[in-house]
Design an enzyme around this catalytic site. Structure first.
Site, PDB file in Angstrom:
ATOM      1  N   GLU A 170       0.794  -1.231   0.000  1.00  0.00           N
ATOM      2  CA  GLU A 170       0.000   0.000   0.000  1.00  0.00           C
ATOM      3  C   GLU A 170       0.826   1.280   0.000  1.00  0.00           C
ATOM      4  O   GLU A 170       0.864   2.021   0.993  1.00  0.00           O
ATOM      5  CB  GLU A 170      -0.966   0.012   1.193  1.00  0.00           C
ATOM      6  CG  GLU A 170      -2.069  -1.021   1.098  1.00  0.00           C
ATOM      7  CD  GLU A 170      -3.206  -0.745   2.066  1.00  0.00           C
ATOM      8  OE1 GLU A 170      -3.165   0.254   2.800  1.00  0.00           O
ATOM      9  OE2 GLU A 170      -4.172  -1.545   2.081  1.00  0.00           O
TER      10      GLU A 170
ATOM     11  N   GLU B 198      -6.013  -8.002   0.851  1.00  0.00           N
ATOM     12  CA  GLU B 198      -6.639  -7.571   2.114  1.00  0.00           C
ATOM     13  C   GLU B 198      -8.077  -7.177   1.842  1.00  0.00           C
ATOM     14  O   GLU B 198      -8.364  -6.490   0.857  1.00  0.00           O
ATOM     15  CB  GLU B 198      -5.944  -6.346   2.735  1.00  0.00           C
ATOM     16  CG  GLU B 198      -4.686  -6.649   3.478  1.00  0.00           C
ATOM     17  CD  GLU B 198      -4.061  -5.395   4.106  1.00  0.00           C
ATOM     18  OE1 GLU B 198      -4.800  -4.534   4.631  1.00  0.00           O
ATOM     19  OE2 GLU B 198      -2.829  -5.281   4.049  1.00  0.00           O
TER      20      GLU B 198
HETATM   21  C1  BGP Z   1      -4.319  -1.584   5.411  1.00  0.00           C
HETATM   22  C2  BGP Z   1      -2.990  -2.014   5.942  1.00  0.00           C
HETATM   23  C3  BGP Z   1      -3.029  -2.928   7.111  1.00  0.00           C
HETATM   24  C4  BGP Z   1      -4.198  -2.714   8.060  1.00  0.00           C
HETATM   25  C5  BGP Z   1      -5.493  -2.411   7.342  1.00  0.00           C
HETATM   26  C6  BGP Z   1      -6.608  -1.951   8.235  1.00  0.00           C
HETATM   27  O1  BGP Z   1      -4.199  -0.306   4.903  1.00  0.00           O
HETATM   28  O2  BGP Z   1      -2.233  -2.627   4.930  1.00  0.00           O
HETATM   29  O3  BGP Z   1      -1.779  -2.882   7.729  1.00  0.00           O
HETATM   30  O4  BGP Z   1      -3.894  -1.920   9.112  1.00  0.00           O
HETATM   31  O5  BGP Z   1      -5.339  -1.450   6.333  1.00  0.00           O
HETATM   32  O6  BGP Z   1      -6.428  -0.615   8.551  1.00  0.00           O
HETATM   33  P1  BGP Z   1      -6.653  -0.054  10.006  1.00  0.00           P
HETATM   34  O7  BGP Z   1      -5.780  -0.897  10.877  1.00  0.00           O
HETATM   35  O8  BGP Z   1      -6.204   1.360   9.952  1.00  0.00           O
HETATM   36  O9  BGP Z   1      -8.085  -0.183  10.274  1.00  0.00           O
END
Ligand code: BGP
Length: 474
Positions: A166, A380
């Site tokens: 990301e 993800e």
């Molecule tokens: C993505 C990342 C993850 C994770 C996820 C959820 O952007 O790759 O590392 O954190 O988002 O985001 P958050 O934890 O801010 O809810």
């Protein structure tokens, strides 16, 4: 047979069915076995909201989590290597204990039939390099290439690599939204430059991987956050196009076309001009991107939510909801647009839009506009939720999460049925873990982690995941 599946479906034969993690969010053990600091350690300490230790203590408890993954019919896991475990100051001599840990982890995955998909950078630049400017300093790019080369040579048991996770979220959170260190707000020059430099680092590593003929496959991970105008007017459509160029097109063009197309640059330049920002592209950069653009073996696509935008001409301002108090976020980007709520679209406690159709839309778009992406893994997707602990050995009811995943898997299967080459889905996340700017009450896991005791409990979504995973065995 009782079923948790809301709609009857089957996973395609050979489908990758996994759970995702990231080193700093699960491992804990930030000070052991010679590990160096990342950009987060001192920042979090100073902030005083939450500690990255012990997180989910994956550093010690990975055998338990891998065992759960196997028991619940997963066949893959996303993990990242913590750069500062291998090279505590980013460069120099490798730290043997760190190297040994990842060999143990990969061996355990493979012994359990769980294929590791490994990222080299997941938001955790070593502190020494971060202090010198992070990705804005080209020293970081050179150091990253050396670190990647070391990993390819060392971890020959890994066959699926991702360079960086990301790129936009990192640049955006660091320099626009201010929720990641160094917490700048609307520093547009740094944000666009970091995007370009990270892309360059990715391309250099892909070229090295292919030139040296390493065994395995490689790609990178972008989050794809589609932008829709609301309400639909020409001015709002233009706002959506501007935000889309900044959040998506710039990076997708650079990755899979090896150029920033004139249409993309027209939008980017408009956005830079109104914010008095600039982008520096050095001689030779674009040749590197061009060479790499056909050499990615796959595209890791993260999808959570879209944004809905309306035109906005005032000064930039934002408020980040990092607590889960619904309705506390705001985002207004000068000359670009402001985020609005679309009536009828449900939001989470962190104000994230729930919109499975968006996943279908982005898959179709990649298929149409970026054939060099070749093959897509959803790396993800998941729901941040305040899960309610029920006690030791009691299943946690997370029907909301099941509904979320179910609808997104449907969107993916629909796109696939129409010919989009999607080959896998990794839920974020395998187990509950530490969330960078939200701490510990924003849970995503299939498996609940009691952060006091480190005990794992089963969520209903894990049972759902297992049942659908069972169809891979038919
Ligand atoms: C993505 C990342 C993850 C994770 C996820 C959820 O952007 O790759 O590392 O954190 O988002 O985001 P958050 O934890 O801010 O809810």
């Amino acid at each position: 047979m009782s079923t948790l599946l809301k709609r009857v479906k089957k996973l395609p034969k050979g489908f990758v069915w996994g759970g995702a993690t990231a080193a700093y969010q699960v491992e804990g053990a930030t000070k052991v076995d010679g590990k160096g600091k990342t950009m987060w350690d001192d920042y979090l300490k100073k902030q005083g909201r939450f500690s990255p230790d012990p997180a989910s203590d994956f550093y010690h408890l990975y055998p338990e989590d891998i065992e759960l993954a196997k028991l619940y019919n997963l066949n893959a896991i996303r993990v990242s290597i913590s750069w500062s475990r291998i090279f505590p100051t980013g460069t120099g001599e490798p730290n043997k204990a760190g190297v040994a840990y990842y060999h143990r982890l990969f061996a355990d995955c493979l012994a359990n039939g769980i294929t590791p998909y490994v990222s080299l950078h997941h938001f955790d630049t070593p502190k020494t390099l971060f202090d010198k400017g992070d990705w804005l300093n080209r020293e970081t790019i050179d150091a990253f290439v050396k670190y990647a080369d070391f990993c390819f040579k060392e971890f020959t048991e890994v066959k699926h690599w991702f360079t960086i996770n990301e790129l936009i979220s990192l640049a955006f959170s660091q320099y626009i939204q201010g929720s990641f260190p160094p917490s700048h707000h609307f520093d547009v020059t740094s944000a666009i430059q970091a995007q370009h430099n990270e892309l360059l680092a990715h391309a250099k590593v892909v070229n090295l991987f292919k030139d040296k003929g390493y065994d395995g496959q490689i790609g990178l991970i972008h989050v794809f956050q589609p932008v829709y105008p609301y309400p639909e007017t020409p001015a709002n459509q233009h706002a959506a196009d501007l935000e889309d160029a900044f959040m998506n097109r710039f990076l997708l063009d650079g990755t899979f076309k090896g150029e920033y197309t004139p249409e993309t640059m027209k939008l980017i330049n408009e956005l830079l001009k109104v914010n008095n920002a600039h982008l520096t592209i050095e001689d030779g950069d674009m040749d590197i991107l061009k060479k790499a653009c056909t050499r990615n073996d796959y595209f890791g696509l993260n999808y959570y939510q879209p944004s809905f935008v309306a035109a906005y001409e005032g000064d930039s301002t934002n408020s980040f909801n990092g607590t889960g108090e619904k309705g506390t976020s705001e985002f207004k980007f000068k000359g670009v647009g402001q985020h609005v709520k679309k009536p009828g679209v449900e939001q989470t406690d962190w104000d994230w839009n729930i919109y499975p159709e968006g996943l279908y839309d982005v898959l179709k778009r990649v298929d149409k506009d970026y054939p060099n992406a070749k093959k897509i893994y959803i790396t993800e997707n998941g729901l941040g939720y305040k899960d309610k602990y029920e006690g030791i050995g009691k299943i946690i009811n997370d029907d909301k999460r099941i509904d979320f995943i179910d609808k997104h898997v449907d969107a993916l299967l629909k796109a696939r049925a129409e010919g989009v080459n999607v080959q896998g889905y990794f839920v974020w996340s395998l187990q509950d873990q530490f969330s960078w700017a939200n701490g510990y009450n924003k849970r995503y896991g299939l498996f609940y982690v009691n952060f006091e005791t480190q005990a794992r409990e089963i969520k209903k979504s894990a049972l759902w995941f297992k049942e659908l995973g069972e169809t891979l065995k038919e």
